[in-house]
Design a protein around this motif. Structure first.
Motif, PDB file in Angstrom:
ATOM      1  N   VAL A 272      13.159   9.185  13.733  1.00 54.35           N
ATOM      2  CA  VAL A 272      12.490   8.647  12.366  1.00 54.35           C
ATOM      3  C   VAL A 272      12.063   9.635  11.745  1.00 54.35           C
ATOM      4  O   VAL A 272      10.793  10.417  11.875  1.00 54.35           O
ATOM      5  N   PRO A 273      12.760  10.057  10.622  1.00 52.19           N
ATOM      6  CA  PRO A 273      12.296  11.152   9.769  1.00 52.19           C
ATOM      7  C   PRO A 273      11.085  10.900   9.020  1.00 52.19           C
ATOM      8  O   PRO A 273      10.724   9.844   8.869  1.00 52.19           O
ATOM      9  N   LEU A 274      10.315  12.138   8.517  1.00 49.94           N
ATOM     10  CA  LEU A 274       9.507  11.784   7.673  1.00 49.94           C
ATOM     11  C   LEU A 274       9.782  11.060   6.370  1.00 49.94           C
ATOM     12  O   LEU A 274      11.042  11.308   5.882  1.00 49.94           O
ATOM     13  N   LEU A 275       9.075  10.129   6.094  1.00 48.62           N
ATOM     14  CA  LEU A 275       9.439   9.058   5.111  1.00 48.62           C
ATOM     15  C   LEU A 275       9.334  10.110   3.599  1.00 48.62           C
ATOM     16  O   LEU A 275       8.532  10.477   3.287  1.00 48.62           O
ATOM     17  N   PRO A 276      10.660   9.709   2.863  1.00 43.63           N
ATOM     18  CA  PRO A 276      10.795  10.345   1.698  1.00 43.63           C
ATOM     19  C   PRO A 276       9.709   9.789   0.704  1.00 43.63           C
ATOM     20  O   PRO A 276       9.119   8.566   0.693  1.00 43.63           O
ATOM     21  N   GLY A 277       9.298  10.308  -0.460  1.00 40.38           N
ATOM     22  CA  GLY A 277       8.473   9.790  -1.438  1.00 40.38           C
ATOM     23  C   GLY A 277       6.980  10.132  -1.276  1.00 40.38           C
ATOM     24  O   GLY A 277       6.110   9.871  -1.891  1.00 40.38           O
ATOM     25  N   ILE A 278       6.856  10.692  -0.170  1.00 38.73           N
ATOM     26  CA  ILE A 278       5.443  11.217   0.383  1.00 38.73           C
ATOM     27  C   ILE A 278       5.482  12.553   0.739  1.00 38.73           C
ATOM     28  O   ILE A 278       6.398  13.176   1.273  1.00 38.73           O
TER      29      ILE A 278
ATOM     30  N   TRP B 182       0.763  -1.118   0.051  1.00 34.45           N
ATOM     31  CA  TRP B 182       0.067   0.043   0.032  1.00 34.45           C
ATOM     32  C   TRP B 182       0.723   1.418  -0.065  1.00 34.45           C
ATOM     33  O   TRP B 182       0.275   2.415  -0.412  1.00 34.45           O
ATOM     34  N   LEU B 183       2.038   1.135   0.533  1.00 35.27           N
ATOM     35  CA  LEU B 183       3.072   2.268   0.567  1.00 35.27           C
ATOM     36  C   LEU B 183       3.121   3.078  -0.574  1.00 35.27           C
ATOM     37  O   LEU B 183       2.793   4.552  -0.796  1.00 35.27           O
ATOM     38  N   PRO B 184       3.569   2.424  -1.763  1.00 37.68           N
ATOM     39  CA  PRO B 184       3.472   3.152  -3.214  1.00 37.68           C
ATOM     40  C   PRO B 184       2.398   3.777  -3.580  1.00 37.68           C
ATOM     41  O   PRO B 184       2.487   4.878  -4.302  1.00 37.68           O
ATOM     42  N   LEU B 185       1.180   3.723  -2.860  1.00 34.11           N
ATOM     43  CA  LEU B 185       0.024   4.374  -3.286  1.00 34.11           C
ATOM     44  C   LEU B 185      -0.333   5.544  -2.476  1.00 34.11           C
ATOM     45  O   LEU B 185      -1.198   6.232  -2.830  1.00 34.11           O
ATOM     46  N   VAL B 186       0.509   5.818  -1.429  1.00 36.95           N
ATOM     47  CA  VAL B 186       0.502   7.003  -0.754  1.00 36.95           C
ATOM     48  C   VAL B 186       1.033   7.955  -1.364  1.00 36.95           C
ATOM     49  O   VAL B 186       2.388   8.142  -1.524  1.00 36.95           O
ATOM     50  N   ARG B 187       0.261   9.157  -1.602  1.00 38.81           N
ATOM     51  CA  ARG B 187       1.224  10.450  -2.300  1.00 38.81           C
ATOM     52  C   ARG B 187       1.314  11.498  -1.384  1.00 38.81           C
ATOM     53  O   ARG B 187       2.155  12.274  -1.137  1.00 38.81           O
ATOM     54  N   ARG B 188       0.341  11.374  -0.294  1.00 39.01           N
ATOM     55  CA  ARG B 188       0.147  12.710   0.826  1.00 39.01           C
ATOM     56  C   ARG B 188      -0.263  12.139   1.912  1.00 39.01           C
ATOM     57  O   ARG B 188      -0.969  11.140   2.181  1.00 39.01           O
TER      58      ARG B 188
END
Lengths: 313, 94
Positions: free
Chosen positions: A235-241, A154-160
Motif C-alpha cells: 500500500v504505497p503512500l496515497l498520492p494527492g497528500i 474528508w479525504l480531499p480536505l487532507v493536504r498533509r
C-alpha cells in the motif's frame, strides 16, 4: 477518569484489545475524540461545546500502540496539538482507540469518524492535517486507503500527513517474536508450547506491526523472517497528500542508526526506505539523532520541523 | 458509579475469570502431558506396569477433580461478583 487508569486501559487494549472486542468486554476502548481526558461525541452539539473556538483547519493526532493522546504531552503540559493551535491556528483533535485491533479495522474506524466529523464540526472544515505517532501513522495510512476506496468526503480536505516514528516497513522486534513463537511451538515439549501459546495471545494490532500490514489481505504475506524480503510495501503512500516522515535515532553512528534506530523502529522503516513508492522528496524526510521512540512524540525539535513543513504552502 | 465505570468493572471481572479459566485449562494440559510421559515409561516395565496403570488412572481422576474445582469456584465467584456489581450500582431509593 484517572490518568493512570486510562493508561492501564491503553496498555491492556494494546496487548489483548482484539480479545476484549471478541468477548464483548467492557474494558475494550471504542475509537473516540478526546479532549482533556474526556470523550467528545462526534455530534454537532458536543463538538460545539467542546470546541467553542473551532477553526476551519484541524490537526488530527493519532497515538501509537499501548498509549493514548497523553503520549504527546511535554513536561510543561504543552503538546504538538496545542502548539499547532497557538502557532498556526489548527484546532487539535485527539483520537483515542483500541490499539490491539487490526490496523485495517482502526483505519476504517478513523475514516468513519472523520466522515462524521466533517458533517458535524462547528464550522466547515477547509483543511485536515493528519499526525500519526508510531502505530498511529499506520492507522492514518490505513484510514486514507479506506477513504480512497470509499470516496470518503474528508479525504480531499487532507493536504498533509505527518508520520512520527512510524514503522512504515514494519517492526523487526515483532518479526523476531513471531519466529521465537514458531520455534517454541515446534519443540515437542508441553512447557515450551505453553509459553508459545501465551506469546501468541498478543493482539492483532501488535502482530500487524511486524510487516506494517494495513489491510487484512496483507497478512497472507507474512513469513518467518527478520529481514524484509519484499522491499515494496503493498500500500504505497496515497498520492494527492504531501507526506512528511520523521524518524528518531539513538545516535548519529551509522551502525546504531541501522540496527537500533530509535530503539523500537529502525530508521530505514521510519523513513520508508525504497518501499513507499516513487516520488518521496528527501526534503520531506528528517532523522533526529539522539531522539528515542519515547522522546520523539514530544520534542520541540520535531515540532519545529513539522511546523516548518506545515507553514510551507 | 457511571455506566462506563460499571461496564469496565464487569469487564475486569470477566477478564479475570477468563484468565483463571483458560490459564487453569492450559496448566492442566501441561500437567497431564508431563505425567502421561512418566507413567508411559513405568507402564512399559512389566513388574510395575499394573500398579503404574492404577496410579495413572487415579492421578488422572485427581487432576480432573482439582482443575475442575478451580474452574467451578472461579465461575461461582464470577457470578457473585456480577451480582455484587449490579447491586452496588443500583440507584439509591433515598
Amino acid at each position: 477518569m484517572g490518568q493512570k487508569l486510562d493508561l492501564a486501559l491503553a496498555v491492556l487494549n494494546g496487548a489483548v484489545g482484539d480479545y476484549l472486542v471478541r468477548t464483548d468486554n467492557g474494558l475494550a476502548l471504542p475509537m473516540d475524540l478526546y479532549l482533556h481526558g474526556e470523550p467528545v461525541a462526534p455530534t454537532a452539539a458536543a463538538l460545539s461545546a467542546a470546541y467553542p473556538d473551532a477553526t476551519a483547519r484541524v490537526v488530527v493526532l493519532v497515538h501509537g500502540l499501548m498509549n493514548n493522546e497523553t503520549v504527546f504531552a511535554m513536561p510543561d503540559g504543552r503538546d504538538y496539538g496545542a502548539l499547532f493551535r497557538a502557532d498556526l491556528g489548527l484546532t487539535p483533535l485527539y483520537v483515542r482507540y483500541n490499539s490491539g485491533l487490526p490496523i485495517a479495522d482502526n483505519g476504517a474506524a478513523l475514516s468513519a469518524l472523520l466522515t462524521t466529523l466533517v458533517s458535524e464540526y462547528p464550522v466547515p472544515i477547509e483543511e485536515i492535517v493528519l499526525l500519526g505517532y508510531s502505530m498511529g501513522g499506520l492507522v492514518v495510512r490505513a484510514a486514507t486507503h479506506a477513504a480512497a476506496l470509499s470516496a470518503a468526503p474528508w479525504l480531499p480536505l487532507v493536504r498533509r500527513a505527518l508520520y512520527v516514528g512510524t514503522p512504515h516497513r514494519g517492526a523487526p522486534m515483532e518479526r523476531v517474536g513471531r519466529i521465537v513463537s514458531a520455534v517454541l511451538k515446534a519443540i515437542p515439549d508441553p512447557y515450551t508450547r505453553l509459553i508459545a501459546e501465551v506469546a501468541d495471545l498478543r493482539s492483532d494490532g501488535l502482530k500487524d506491526l511486524g510487516d506494517a500490514d494495513l489491510r487484512h489481505e496483507d497478512r497472507a504475506r507474512r513469513g518467518l523472517h527478520v529481514r524484509l524480503r519484499d522491499p515494496q510495501h503493498p500500500v504505497p503512500l496515497l498520492p494527492g497528500i504531501t507526506h512528511h516522515l520523521v524518524a528518531g535515532s539513538l545516535s548519529e553512528d551509522r551502525w546504531v542508526r541501522a540496527l537500533f534506530g530509535d530503539a523500537v523502529v529502525p530508521v530505514s522503516s521510519a523513513t520508508g526506505w525504497r518501499s513507499l513508492g516513487e516520488g518521496l522528496d528527501p526534503s520531506r524526510v528528517r532523522v533526529f539523532p539522539g531522539l528515542s521512540h519515547a522522546a520523539i512524540p514530544r520534542s520541540m525539535d520535531v515540532y519545529a520541523q513539522m511546523r516548518e513543513w506545515c507553514e510551507a504552502r | 458509579m457511571s455506566p462506563t465505570d460499571k461496564r469496565r468493572l464487569q469487564g475486569l471481572r470477566a477478564l479475570l475469570q477468563d484468565v483463571v479459566e483458560h490459564g487453569s485449562t492450559a496448566v492442566e494440559r501441561v500437567h497431564r502431558t508431563t505425567a502421561d510421559r512418566t507413567f508411559a515409561v513405568l507402564e512399559a516395565i512389566p513388574p510395575v506396569a499394573g500398579v503404574a496403570k492404577v496410579a495413572h488412572d487415579v492421578h488422572g481422576a485427581v487432576l480432573t477433580g482439582v482443575y475442575g474445582s478451580i474452574r467451578q469456584v472461579n465461575r461461582a465467584v464470577g457470578e457473585v461478583l456480577t451480582a455484587v456489581i449490579e447491586e452496588s450500582t443500583k440507584p439509591s431509593r433515598e
